[in-house]
Design a protein around this motif. Structure first.
Motif, PDB file in Angstrom:
ATOM      1  N   GLY A 162       7.288   8.018   7.098  1.00  0.00           N
ATOM      2  CA  GLY A 162       7.664   6.987   6.136  1.00  0.00           C
ATOM      3  C   GLY A 162       8.412   5.846   6.798  1.00  0.00           C
ATOM      4  O   GLY A 162       8.216   4.676   6.459  1.00  0.00           O
ATOM      5  N   GLN A 165       5.925   3.724   8.647  1.00  0.00           N
ATOM      6  CA  GLN A 165       5.172   2.802   7.808  1.00  0.00           C
ATOM      7  C   GLN A 165       6.040   1.601   7.427  1.00  0.00           C
ATOM      8  O   GLN A 165       5.561   0.471   7.409  1.00  0.00           O
ATOM      9  N   THR A 186       0.560   4.368   1.443  1.00  0.00           N
ATOM     10  CA  THR A 186       1.420   5.533   1.226  1.00  0.00           C
ATOM     11  C   THR A 186       0.645   6.840   1.204  1.00  0.00           C
ATOM     12  O   THR A 186       1.197   7.879   0.891  1.00  0.00           O
ATOM     13  N   THR A 194       7.103   7.248  -0.347  1.00  0.00           N
ATOM     14  CA  THR A 194       6.223   6.447  -1.200  1.00  0.00           C
ATOM     15  C   THR A 194       7.047   5.593  -2.161  1.00  0.00           C
ATOM     16  O   THR A 194       6.789   4.400  -2.325  1.00  0.00           O
ATOM     17  N   ILE A 197       8.491   2.602  -0.456  1.00  0.00           N
ATOM     18  CA  ILE A 197       7.532   1.540  -0.162  1.00  0.00           C
ATOM     19  C   ILE A 197       7.094   0.833  -1.436  1.00  0.00           C
ATOM     20  O   ILE A 197       6.887  -0.383  -1.452  1.00  0.00           O
TER      21      ILE A 197
END
Ligand SMILES: Nc1ncnc2c1ncn2[C@@H]1O[C@H](COP(=O)(O)OP(=O)(O)OP(=O)(O)O)[C@@H](O)[C@H]1O
Ligand SMILES: [Mg+2]
Lengths: 262, 296
Positions: A162, A165, A186, A194, A197
């Protein structure tokens, strides 16, 4: 046949982001996109949904000319951004990708330090000002700064999925793009990452145009303002997200979002 | 039911049998190696001394040394790597990224395929063939004479295909997603190659270079062909000086009738082995270092 987008809900409010007209895309002899026509508004999140293989990623790559990198991809039709034809003979794909950033399904940080990852974009585009400021600002906007500020020189690959990302989002933000294209950003992450984001997308849409490909109906419903439904390389319909999820005009859209598909 | 149990037992017996068979194979291989090493150590070790490493060749086994071939080998492989690495990497980059052009045509594709196939095949050509080519081309035609330069160019040609093949492998092992990430930030093809792909492939490229250079270090045939001398009593100063190398010197000593020189040859082999082992050690270290970085 051409699906002509004449949806006042979409065209009225914030038109003028992407305008796509009669877009066809072929991989060799295989046609992956058929006569796509749609308008993607600025400063909003537009979700693209549809079953696997329907051409969502392919379509997204048309918006920043990433399909140029696929050797046998061929494109017909018209795509413009803010009135500028992206496929005009003189259009420079590098300049286009600089303005229209992309986040990929699998986080793909470079095997360099966190700092170097974020500084990469400004560097290759010839920025010679203060990189420290850009790195910090980008990491803050990607909601990652507090977690990494003490280890900027550590390898980016040591971060969690995560965090990686969000680092990729910071890396994209560092060149100050006008658009973020996100291809299932995600799908490899847990619910907490998730959530972060998704929050990020909601805050970023004040400044950026976001196009989000997602397999999650909930995600589309939560974060997007507009939703486009693709099926077999065709655009079935596009509308405000509330409408798509409450009263879609096409039967197939309803079947897909209620899970009655296939 | 019974049938399945019987079959399972048979498979387990097969597993045990193959386990012992493979163990036997490796024991045989290691035993041969151990005997060889024991023989070398027992004859060569007594001859190994600081003065052996720092003396020139002599007609007397007690006074002879390995200085000139040691220095010669060092110069030759450093120059070999200096020629082969940049040319090899550039060739591999060209083949992987530029040869087919941006809009590939069938003609360019088949030409590139043909080139790649030939380079793969060149990696299997016996080293003496490179030696004879080096003699004709570098020594005679280019008039470099029996020099370090001619030897290094010859060996560079010999290891070039190996470096090209391995560099291409290392480049292809870099995940395309990295290149896409860079392209998506507005990078040009050249920037992607130099700032993302080559750095990520560096571990593999360096490992391949070191291993192929260590192969060059052990070669004698092509160097005999391009005219390494066997009796050198001065150190080379320029790349155009004459030279000798370890394998050639060892070969010469081993051919002498006196038993004392056989021992000297063993000592020489030990030195050569130590060098090869340390080169391989560096290669392993490099690989693990870059692997760790990639897995992090
Ligand atoms: N590089 C390529 N070369 C040839 N065909 C391709 C290529 N990429 C995609 N396709 C084909 O184009 C069609 C659309 O693929 P695309 O990846 O755009 O689907 P998608 O909607 O993103 O699917 P998913 O949800 O699984 O990611 C598929 O039939 C796929 O097989
Ligand atoms: Mg996809």
């Amino acid at each position: 046949m051409a699906v002509v987008m004449a949806n006042p809900a979409v065209q009225g409010s914030r038109a003028g982001g992407f305008v796509v007209r009669n877009l066809d895309l072929f991989y060799g002899a295989h046609q992956a996109l058929h006569q796509i026509s749609m308008t993607i508004p600025e400063r909003a999140v537009t979700a693209i949904i549809g079953p696997s293989g329907c051409g969502k990623s392919t379509f997204l790559r048309c918006l920043n000319r990433m399909n140029d990198l696929v050797p046998d991809a061929r494109i017909q039709g018209h795509v413009s951004f803010r009135g500028e034809d992206l496929y005009a003979p003189g259009a420079d794909p590098m300049a286009i990708r600089y303005r229209i950033g992309m986040i990929f399904q699998k986080p793909n940080p470079f095997p360099k330090s966190i700092y170097e990852n974020v500084a990469f974009g400004p560097r290759i585009n010839g920025y010679d000002g203060d990189l420290d400021d850009i790195v910090e600002a980008s990491l803050r906007r990607a909601a990652l700064w507090d977690e990494v500020k003490d280890r900027l020189r550590k390898p980016a690959l040591a971060l969690s999925g995560g965090q990686q990302q969000r680092l990729c989002i910071a890396r994209a933000l560092a060149v100050n793009p006008e658009v973020l294209l996100m291809d299932e950003p995600t799908s490899a992450l847990d619910p907490i990452a998730t959530g972060k984001i998704e929050e990020l997308m909601t805050s970023l849409k004040q400044e950026y145009t976001i196009v989000l490909v997602t397999h999650s109906m909930q995600q589309a419903a939560r974060v997007s303002d507009y939703t486009a439904f693709f099926l077999d390389g065709r655009l079935v319909e596009m509308d405000r997200t509330e409408r798509i999820f409450s009263a879609p005009s096409d039967r197939r859209t309803e079947d897909y979002i209620t899970g009655r598909f296939g | 039911m019974n049938d399945i149990a019987a079959r399972r037992r048979r498979r387990r017996r097969m597993d045990a049998a193959s386990h012992w068979l493979f163990l036997l194979a490796i024991v045989v291989a290691l035993a041969v190696l151990a005997i060889l090493l024991w023989d070398l150590l027992s004859t060569g070790l007594p001859r190994l001394s600081w003065s052996f490493l720092t003396s020139h060749a002599s007609r007397f086994a007690d006074r002879t040394g390995i200085l000139a071939p040691l220095v010669g080998s060092f110069y030759v492989i450093v120059l070999t790597a200096a020629f082969a690495l940049p040319v090899g990497v550039a060739t591999a980059v060209f083949l992987e990224f530029y040869a087919e052009g941006d809009r590939p045509s069938p003609l360019r594709q088949s030409l590139t395929q043909f080139l790649k196939l030939n380079i793969d095949n060149l990696a299997g050509v016996p080293s003496i063939v490179y030696g004879l080519f080096g003699l004709a081309f570098f020594v005679r035609w280019m008039q470099l004479g029996r020099s370090i330069l001619a030897a290094a160019l010859t060996l560079a040609l010999m290891v070039l295909p190996v470096i090209i093949v391995n560099t291409r492998e290392a480049i292809r092992a870099v995940p395309p997603s990295l290149a896409h990430g860079a392209y998506a930030l507005g990078a040009s093809k050249t920037q992607v190659i130099f700032t993302v792909i080559l750095p990520a492939a560096l571990g593999g490229i360096l490992t391949a270079t070191i291993l192929s250079v260590s192969r060059a270090l052990g070669e004698s045939a092509p160097l005999l062909a391009v005219g390494a001398w066997v009796y050198v009593t001065s150190l080379p100063r320029t790349p155009l000086d004459s030279f000798t190398v370890l394998p050639v010197q060892i070969y010469y000593w081993a051919g002498m009738p006196q038993k004392a020189f056989q021992e000297v040859a063993s000592a020489g082999i030990l030195v050569l082995l130590a060098l090869l082992l340390s080169l391989n050690g560096i290669a392993i270290w490099l690989r693990s270092k870059y692997q760790k970085k990639a897995e992090w």
